[in-house]
Scaffold this motif. Structure first.
Motif, PDB file in Angstrom:
ATOM      1  N   LEU A 303      -3.738   0.068  -4.625  1.00 10.92           N
ATOM      2  CA  LEU A 303      -3.722   1.178  -3.851  1.00 10.92           C
ATOM      3  C   LEU A 303      -4.843   0.903  -2.678  1.00 10.92           C
ATOM      4  N   PRO A 304      -4.853   1.534  -1.497  1.00 12.22           N
ATOM      5  CA  PRO A 304      -5.740   1.469  -0.514  1.00 12.22           C
ATOM      6  C   PRO A 304      -7.136   2.107  -0.719  1.00 12.22           C
ATOM      7  N   ASP A 305      -8.040   1.899  -0.201  1.00  7.93           N
ATOM      8  CA  ASP A 305      -9.233   2.418  -0.344  1.00  7.93           C
ATOM      9  C   ASP A 305      -9.436   3.787   0.164  1.00  7.93           C
ATOM     10  N   CYS A 306      -8.596   4.576   0.087  1.00  8.50           N
ATOM     11  CA  CYS A 306      -8.665   6.048   0.496  1.00  8.50           C
ATOM     12  C   CYS A 306      -8.285   7.128  -0.597  1.00  8.50           C
ATOM     13  N   HIS A 307      -8.621   8.347  -0.130  1.00  9.38           N
ATOM     14  CA  HIS A 307      -8.304   9.462  -0.890  1.00  9.38           C
ATOM     15  C   HIS A 307      -6.771   9.813  -0.939  1.00  9.38           C
ATOM     16  N   ILE A 308      -6.105   9.736  -1.916  1.00  5.08           N
ATOM     17  CA  ILE A 308      -4.654  10.176  -1.843  1.00  5.08           C
ATOM     18  C   ILE A 308      -4.605  11.260  -2.775  1.00  5.08           C
ATOM     19  N   PRO A 309      -4.396  12.511  -2.216  1.00  5.44           N
ATOM     20  CA  PRO A 309      -4.620  13.878  -2.779  1.00  5.44           C
ATOM     21  C   PRO A 309      -3.437  14.175  -3.613  1.00  5.44           C
ATOM     22  N   SER A 310      -2.080  13.803  -3.149  1.00  7.57           N
ATOM     23  CA  SER A 310      -0.858  14.101  -3.880  1.00  7.57           C
ATOM     24  C   SER A 310      -0.432  13.192  -4.723  1.00  7.57           C
ATOM     25  N   LEU A 311      -0.798  12.039  -4.805  1.00 14.46           N
ATOM     26  CA  LEU A 311      -0.170  10.942  -5.549  1.00 14.46           C
ATOM     27  C   LEU A 311       0.089  11.285  -7.120  1.00 14.46           C
ATOM     28  N   LYS A 312       1.227  11.499  -7.609  1.00 13.68           N
ATOM     29  CA  LYS A 312       1.476  11.527  -8.760  1.00 13.68           C
ATOM     30  C   LYS A 312       2.141  10.440  -9.693  1.00 13.68           C
ATOM     31  N   SER A 313       2.566   9.529  -9.056  1.00 11.67           N
ATOM     32  CA  SER A 313       3.303   8.364  -9.780  1.00 11.67           C
ATOM     33  C   SER A 313       3.164   7.088  -8.918  1.00 11.67           C
ATOM     34  N   ILE A 314       2.949   6.044  -9.832  1.00 14.27           N
ATOM     35  CA  ILE A 314       3.003   4.586  -9.141  1.00 14.27           C
ATOM     36  C   ILE A 314       3.666   3.660 -10.327  1.00 14.27           C
ATOM     37  N   GLY A 324      -6.044  -4.835 -10.278  1.00 16.41           N
ATOM     38  CA  GLY A 324      -6.251  -3.409 -10.560  1.00 16.41           C
ATOM     39  C   GLY A 324      -5.522  -2.571  -9.619  1.00 16.41           C
ATOM     40  N   LEU A 325      -5.503  -1.391  -9.980  1.00 13.07           N
ATOM     41  CA  LEU A 325      -4.895  -0.220  -9.423  1.00 13.07           C
ATOM     42  C   LEU A 325      -5.850   0.147  -8.047  1.00 13.07           C
ATOM     43  N   TYR A 326      -7.112  -0.006  -8.433  1.00 13.78           N
ATOM     44  CA  TYR A 326      -8.055   0.330  -7.282  1.00 13.78           C
ATOM     45  C   TYR A 326      -9.267  -0.231  -7.443  1.00 13.78           C
ATOM     46  N   ARG A 327     -10.264  -0.349  -6.461  1.00 10.85           N
ATOM     47  CA  ARG A 327     -11.492  -1.024  -6.367  1.00 10.85           C
ATOM     48  C   ARG A 327     -12.268  -0.202  -7.217  1.00 10.85           C
ATOM     49  N   GLN A 328     -13.337  -0.707  -8.117  1.00  6.94           N
ATOM     50  CA  GLN A 328     -14.228  -0.031  -9.035  1.00  6.94           C
ATOM     51  C   GLN A 328     -15.023   0.737  -8.107  1.00  6.94           C
ATOM     52  N   ASN A 332     -14.525   8.808  -8.120  1.00  3.43           N
ATOM     53  CA  ASN A 332     -13.802   9.239  -9.142  1.00  3.43           C
ATOM     54  C   ASN A 332     -12.536  10.082  -9.044  1.00  3.43           C
ATOM     55  N   ASN A 333     -12.578  10.744  -7.779  1.00  2.00           N
ATOM     56  CA  ASN A 333     -11.608  11.667  -7.503  1.00  2.00           C
ATOM     57  C   ASN A 333     -10.788  11.454  -6.536  1.00  2.00           C
ATOM     58  N   ALA A 334     -10.418   9.948  -6.206  1.00  2.00           N
ATOM     59  CA  ALA A 334      -9.783   9.394  -5.220  1.00  2.00           C
ATOM     60  C   ALA A 334      -8.150   9.922  -5.411  1.00  2.00           C
ATOM     61  N   PHE A 335      -7.730   9.938  -6.714  1.00  4.37           N
ATOM     62  CA  PHE A 335      -6.398  10.078  -6.982  1.00  4.37           C
ATOM     63  C   PHE A 335      -6.195  11.232  -7.961  1.00  4.37           C
ATOM     64  N   LEU A 361      -8.962   8.739 -14.050  1.00  2.71           N
ATOM     65  CA  LEU A 361      -7.838   9.479 -13.362  1.00  2.71           C
ATOM     66  C   LEU A 361      -7.616  10.762 -14.383  1.00  2.71           C
ATOM     67  N   PRO A 362      -8.139  11.994 -13.966  1.00  2.00           N
ATOM     68  CA  PRO A 362      -8.396  13.124 -14.702  1.00  2.00           C
ATOM     69  C   PRO A 362      -6.689  13.608 -15.167  1.00  2.00           C
TER      70      PRO A 362
END
Length: 479
Positions: A303-314, A324-328, A332-335, A361-362
């Protein structure tokens, strides 16, 4: 009207058909025709001829152009390799599913200029055979305002230069009313300016396929209505960044994009959006709900290093170098909406599993892992899952083709207090269920391709039956 569609055993038309001079609609789609008799060309009042899904049909009648009243001709999904002569006489055509250019008649594309009222879908194939770009301009696609779907295909058999291919595609610019665009086999190195131009504000779907020499993606972020995007086989692309979004004046790229599928970008290594793009509200993909990555062998982070607020499925398959899915360091609220993750055959991703950070990933509820620890790989797994690997929010867990898996970690499973669905598939070495049993929250257990475990889970008689008898739905598929 004569409807013969889906008569699979029908290989030829009734001989009396030629006498039906008043016939206006003929539907022989999904039949076994290899060719149509020339007598069909005497049905001068015919307005509709439907031939789609006649998979054995390899040619159209030579005198088809005699049907001057024909308005609708659909022969998609056939084997037709060239158009009949003098198609330009059929000036009443309103729908034409395909226009096929042959090796020696690339110039015939100009005949499309005779059909100003074309609507719906049009597929033009054999574009590698075009010699003179002026012929393409005469096709006059830019004035066909009723076209909604355009498919442009190069077959890779021509001897054209990259520059000429680009000029051909430039001349194929359609009307801005177009809703769906597919480009396949394009042999240029860059796309012309119209691909991704903001004037195509009605475009909802784009597919770019098998354009092996392209190294820079077009600015598709400027398409304000784009909802679905598929990029496949653009082997020259190394990085995806700001050029993908469009000009700096495009404050919110990809405002409507919901689905993004990227496949077989074998040289792609990274997302590289600038900090100003990443920092804007909603990130680069504010509406994205589904992301699929297949065969991106050199991509390191999903995933890119940005907030993707609506992403539900990968869903990620065969991405060998992905760590990994995203950088460490991501927030915590990026996705915040990510609910489902599916991973198949990603070797390094699995080796780094203790750094996944799924607990961050809450909303995560569904996790599918397939073809893990394949024989010959360094990290064969014999027990699953390790402590701290899976979040307690999981409701669905599927593990499939864990080649060396012999046991399940009961202590971890007892902490999965929200788990409702568990599928164990093709884990042939799995010997038994954990001593602690499975979570009481489970409502569905599926076991398939696990011969030892299936025996132990036999109703009432199996050794592991007491551990699962509380589960309302148990499905076993004995081998």
């Amino acid at each position: 009207t004569l409807l013969l569609s889906e008569c699979r055993d029908l290989e030829r038309l009734p001989t009396r058909l030629a006498a039906s001079v008043n016939l206006r609609h003929l539907d022989v789609s999904s039949t076994s025709f290899k060719e149509l008799p020339d007598s069909i060309c005497t049905l001068y009042n015919l307005q509709t001829l439907l031939l789609s899904d006649c998979f054995d049909l390899d040619r159209l009648p030579t005198r088809l152009a005699a049907l001057v009243n024909l308005r609708h001709l659909d022969f998609r999904h056939t084997r037709v390799k060239e158009m009949p002569p003098q198609m330009c006489k059929m000036k009443s055509l309103q729908t034409l599913s395909d226009f096929v250019l042959g090796e020696n008649d690339g110039g015939r594309i100009k005949e499309l200029g005779e059909f100003p009222l074309l609507e719906g879908r049009l597929r033009i194939s054999g574009l590698e055979y075009i010699v003179d770009v002026r012929d393409v301009l005469e096709a006059n696609l830019k004035d066909k305002e009723f076209l909604r779907e355009l498919i442009l295909e190069w077959g890779g058999h021509g001897e054209g230069s990259s520059e000429r291919e680009r000029e051909v595609l430039k001349a194929l610019c359609p009307h801005t009313n177009l809703k769906k665009l597919e480009i396949s086999g394009y042999e240029g190195t860059i796309f012309p300016d119209w691909v991704g131009h903001e004037s195509f504000c009605n475009m909802v779907e784009v597919e770019l396929r098998s354009s092996w020499y392209v190294s820079i993606l077009p600015p598709l972020g400027q398409l304000s209505s784009l909802r679905r995007l598929v990029i496949e086989g653009l082997d020259g692309v190394v990085s995806i960044g700001n050029e993908f979004c469009g000009s700096s004046s495009t404050n919110h790229p990809f405002t409507s994009l919901e689905y993004l599928g990227i496949c077989a970008l074998y040289s792609w290594k990274e997302w590289s959006f600038s900090s100003d793009r990443l920092g804007q509200e909603g990130g680069v993909f504010p509406s994205l709900t589904e992301l699929r990555l297949d065969f991106c062998n050199q991509l390191i982070v999903g995933l890119p290093d940005c907030h993707i607020p609506s992403l539900k499925s990968i869903e990620i398959t065969f991405c060998d170098e992905m760590m990994g899915l995203y950088r460490q360091e991501m927030d915590n609220n990026a996705f915040p909406s990510l609910q489902s993750i599916s991973i198949c055959r990603c070797k390094k991703f699995w080796e780094n599993r203790m750094k996944w950070g799924l607990e961050r990933l809450p909303s995560l509820m569904k996790l599918s892992l397939k073809e893990i620890g394949m024989k010959g790989e360094v990290d064969e797994v014999d027990s699953f899952p390790e402590e701290g690997l899976l979040p307690t929010t999981l409701t669905h867990l599927s593990i499939e083709t864990f080649i060396n898996l012999k046991g399940l970690n009961g202590r971890v499973f007892q902490h999965l207090t929200s788990l409702q669905y568990l599928k164990i598939d093709s884990c042939r070495e799995l010997e038994c269920l954990p001593q602690e049993g499975l979570p009481l929250s489970l409502s569905c257990l599926i076991i398939n391709g696990c011969p030892v475990l299936e025996q132990r889970c036999q109703r009432r008689t199996g050794e592991d039956w007491p551990k699962i008898q509380h589960i309302p739905l148990i499905l076993r598929f004995p081998q």
